[in-house]
Design an enzyme around this catalytic site. Structure first.
Site, PDB file in Angstrom:
ATOM      1  N   ARG A  47      78.582  34.888 -44.814  1.00  0.00           N
ATOM      2  CA  ARG A  47      79.268  36.056 -45.373  1.00  0.00           C
ATOM      3  C   ARG A  47      80.592  36.257 -44.660  1.00  0.00           C
ATOM      4  O   ARG A  47      80.603  36.439 -43.450  1.00  0.00           O
ATOM      5  CB  ARG A  47      78.417  37.319 -45.154  1.00  0.00           C
ATOM      6  CG  ARG A  47      77.430  37.577 -46.235  1.00  0.00           C
ATOM      7  CD  ARG A  47      76.738  38.872 -45.984  1.00  0.00           C
ATOM      8  NE  ARG A  47      75.820  38.768 -44.842  1.00  0.00           N
ATOM      9  CZ  ARG A  47      75.170  39.802 -44.330  1.00  0.00           C
ATOM     10  NH1 ARG A  47      75.361  41.004 -44.837  1.00  0.00           N
ATOM     11  NH2 ARG A  47      74.338  39.649 -43.331  1.00  0.00           N
ATOM     12  N   LYS A 106      60.969  21.317 -41.562  1.00  0.00           N
ATOM     13  CA  LYS A 106      62.210  22.032 -41.188  1.00  0.00           C
ATOM     14  C   LYS A 106      61.944  22.898 -39.968  1.00  0.00           C
ATOM     15  O   LYS A 106      62.785  23.000 -39.060  1.00  0.00           O
ATOM     16  CB  LYS A 106      62.709  22.853 -42.376  1.00  0.00           C
ATOM     17  CG  LYS A 106      63.989  23.615 -42.078  1.00  0.00           C
ATOM     18  CD  LYS A 106      65.010  23.474 -43.188  1.00  0.00           C
ATOM     19  CE  LYS A 106      66.402  23.960 -42.769  1.00  0.00           C
ATOM     20  NZ  LYS A 106      66.543  25.388 -42.751  1.00  0.00           N
TER      21      LYS A 106
HETATM   22  P1  NAD Z   1      71.833  37.180 -44.712  1.00  0.00           P
HETATM   23  O1  NAD Z   1      71.615  38.073 -43.539  1.00  0.00           O
HETATM   24  O2  NAD Z   1      73.210  36.649 -44.951  1.00  0.00           O
HETATM   25  O3  NAD Z   1      71.380  37.935 -46.042  1.00  0.00           O
HETATM   26  C1  NAD Z   1      70.227  38.708 -46.122  1.00  0.00           C
HETATM   27  C2  NAD Z   1      70.560  39.931 -46.948  1.00  0.00           C
HETATM   28  O4  NAD Z   1      69.365  40.667 -47.203  1.00  0.00           O
HETATM   29  C3  NAD Z   1      71.536  40.908 -46.249  1.00  0.00           C
HETATM   30  O5  NAD Z   1      72.590  41.176 -47.138  1.00  0.00           O
HETATM   31  C4  NAD Z   1      70.666  42.154 -46.023  1.00  0.00           C
HETATM   32  O6  NAD Z   1      71.410  43.359 -46.081  1.00  0.00           O
HETATM   33  C5  NAD Z   1      69.704  42.039 -47.189  1.00  0.00           C
HETATM   34  N1  NAD Z   1      68.486  42.845 -47.050  1.00  0.00           N
HETATM   35  C6  NAD Z   1      67.562  42.828 -46.058  1.00  0.00           C
HETATM   36  N2  NAD Z   1      66.587  43.732 -46.295  1.00  0.00           N
HETATM   37  C7  NAD Z   1      66.907  44.340 -47.472  1.00  0.00           C
HETATM   38  C8  NAD Z   1      66.308  45.373 -48.240  1.00  0.00           C
HETATM   39  N3  NAD Z   1      65.173  45.968 -47.863  1.00  0.00           N
HETATM   40  N4  NAD Z   1      66.918  45.751 -49.389  1.00  0.00           N
HETATM   41  C9  NAD Z   1      68.068  45.160 -49.790  1.00  0.00           C
HETATM   42  N5  NAD Z   1      68.686  44.174 -49.109  1.00  0.00           N
HETATM   43  C10 NAD Z   1      68.116  43.764 -47.958  1.00  0.00           C
HETATM   44  O7  NAD Z   1      70.782  36.002 -44.566  1.00  0.00           O
HETATM   45  P2  NAD Z   1      70.895  34.507 -45.114  1.00  0.00           P
HETATM   46  O8  NAD Z   1      71.752  33.705 -44.188  1.00  0.00           O
HETATM   47  O9  NAD Z   1      71.210  34.501 -46.559  1.00  0.00           O
HETATM   48  O10 NAD Z   1      69.398  34.003 -44.858  1.00  0.00           O
HETATM   49  C11 NAD Z   1      68.324  34.295 -45.718  1.00  0.00           C
HETATM   50  C12 NAD Z   1      67.212  33.302 -45.381  1.00  0.00           C
HETATM   51  O11 NAD Z   1      67.675  31.991 -45.741  1.00  0.00           O
HETATM   52  C13 NAD Z   1      66.898  33.239 -43.880  1.00  0.00           C
HETATM   53  O12 NAD Z   1      65.527  33.055 -43.672  1.00  0.00           O
HETATM   54  C14 NAD Z   1      67.695  32.024 -43.408  1.00  0.00           C
HETATM   55  O13 NAD Z   1      67.137  31.399 -42.265  1.00  0.00           O
HETATM   56  C15 NAD Z   1      67.574  31.118 -44.625  1.00  0.00           C
HETATM   57  N6  NAD Z   1      68.638  30.119 -44.712  1.00  0.00           N
HETATM   58  C16 NAD Z   1      69.941  30.492 -44.635  1.00  0.00           C
HETATM   59  C17 NAD Z   1      70.927  29.521 -44.741  1.00  0.00           C
HETATM   60  C18 NAD Z   1      72.398  29.876 -44.680  1.00  0.00           C
HETATM   61  O14 NAD Z   1      73.228  28.963 -44.647  1.00  0.00           O
HETATM   62  N7  NAD Z   1      72.777  31.145 -44.680  1.00  0.00           N
HETATM   63  C19 NAD Z   1      70.569  28.162 -44.924  1.00  0.00           C
HETATM   64  C20 NAD Z   1      69.204  27.818 -45.012  1.00  0.00           C
HETATM   65  C21 NAD Z   1      68.244  28.813 -44.904  1.00  0.00           C
HETATM   66  O1  KPL Z   2      68.901  24.020 -39.725  1.00  0.00           O
HETATM   67  C1  KPL Z   2      69.566  23.967 -38.714  1.00  0.00           C
HETATM   68  C2  KPL Z   2      69.963  25.259 -38.096  1.00  0.00           C
HETATM   69  O2  KPL Z   2      70.968  25.332 -37.382  1.00  0.00           O
HETATM   70  O3  KPL Z   2      69.255  26.249 -38.367  1.00  0.00           O
HETATM   71  C3  KPL Z   2      69.885  22.644 -38.087  1.00  0.00           C
HETATM   72  C4  KPL Z   2      71.329  22.284 -38.321  1.00  0.00           C
HETATM   73  C5  KPL Z   2      69.031  21.565 -38.721  1.00  0.00           C
HETATM   74  C6  KPL Z   2      69.584  22.631 -36.626  1.00  0.00           C
HETATM   75  O4  KPL Z   2      68.235  22.873 -36.398  1.00  0.00           O
END
Ligand code: NAD
Ligand code: KPL
Length: 303
Positions: A131, A182
């Protein structure tokens, strides 16, 4: 059918924008009136991808809106998934489909237990997004999303909608294996990058520590009946460290930004499962203790 998206953050925003760009109906679910007002004032959800910026004026509702929900993408952090699901439970129709986009393990079963009327679909994604500001998402890394149920079931017809929206995704009969693999990668890499305060590539100078953790993670995966997820784990961890050498892990970034980590659903889950199987995994347990102490010293939650 409308794609309701709860969690208009990085991954939720990335999905919502691509679905909308393909002309599919999308509705964002925001926490409360204040958040809804902020969203409306921002003019919509903006996606930055390959140097292009596009804003989508998607409809949005608060969680307590009355309209029923048949398909939901739940894209919160793992520790927010249950409260978010509980807040929406009364709106979910019988047989509603809920896609759980959380990293790690543990939150999916907790959500499924609180939504008995829904079909919960687990997801594991290697896409990257962040974000830049509220309601403005940057597509940071191509990847793939695996989807499936436990126990396995046939793929839903809406998988075609993901293809139409350019979301690389596949249905798998072994989503737990994908999530465990993962989780194991994240456990072998992320905590050490925090404790050694380094980029992923910095772990190349801690190869013995990484190898010892991988050996214990393999033991754990086998005990959890996830033998396939254990195959060549150390080689893959080393490959990921090399391929992402210049990056900071997601946990490193969370700690550096003073954000809560998903430790409870990564290393915490691994340690709980080890205890459940009465496995002695001293390296993993010591790692969890060191990481928790590190978080506590910075005033961050230890779960
Ligand atoms: P993020 O923090 O960017 O987004 C989560 C959103 O959920 C926030 O906008 C937050 O305000 C909202 N939220 C939380 N509780 C809420 C509620 N009760 N009502 C309304 N909105 C609510 O998180 P993210 O990076 O998108 O990650 C989400 C999941 O995906 C995590 O488990 C993360 O590990 C996984 N993930 C993220 C990425 C990445 O690149 N961002 C990649 C792989 C996996
Ligand atoms: O998924 C990842 C993370 O940073 O959360 C990698 C790049 C695989 C490292 O564990």
């Amino acid at each position: 059918m409308t794609w309701h998206v709860l969690g208009a953050g990085s991954l939720g925003g990335l999905w919502a924008a691509r679905l909308a760009r393909a002309g599919l109906p999308v509705c964002l679910l925001l926490r409360d009136q204040r958040r809804l007002a902020q969203y409306l004032a921002s003019g919509g959800l903006t996606l930055e991808q390959d140097g292009h910026t596009e804003t989508f004026a998607l409809p949005a509702q608060t969680l307590d809106d009355a309209a029923p929900i048949h398909r939901l993408l739940l894209a919160t952090k793992a520790y927010d998934a249950v409260p978010a699901a509980a807040a929406l439970s009364s709106r979910l129709s019988a047989g509603a489909e809920v896609i759980l986009l959380q990293n790690g393990l543990g939150s999916q079963d907790e959500v499924a237990a609180c939504l008995p009327q829904a079909r919960c679909i687990f997801a594991s994604s290697t896409e990257g997004a962040f974000r830049r500001e509220d309601f403005r998402v940057v597509f940071a890394g191509e990847g793939h999303t695996w989807l499936g149920t436990a126990p396995p079931s046939p793929a839903p017809a809406w998988l075609d909608e993901l293809a139409l929206a350019g979301i690389p995704a596949s249905w798998t009969g072994d989503i737990l294996g994908r999530l465990w693999r993962k989780l194991a990668l994240n456990c072998a890499i992320n905590p050490l990058t925090v404790l050694h305060s380094c980029r992923n590539g910095g772990l190349q100078t801690h190869a013995e520590e990484v190898a010892a953790l991988c050996a214990e993670l393999v033991e754990l995966l086998i005990a959890c009946d996830q033998g396939d997820a254990a195959v060549d784990l150390q080689a893959e961890v080393e490959r990921v460290i090399a391929a992402t050498a210049a990056n900071y892990s997601s946990m490193y970034q969370d700690v550096a930004a003073g954000r809560r980590t998903e430790i409870a659903y990564l290393l915490g889950h691994a340690c709980r499962e080890a205890a459940r199987h009465r496995l002695e995994l001293p390296r993993l347990q010591a790692l969890a203790l060191r990481l928790r102490a590190h978080l506590a010293a910075r005033g961050l939650p230890q779960d």
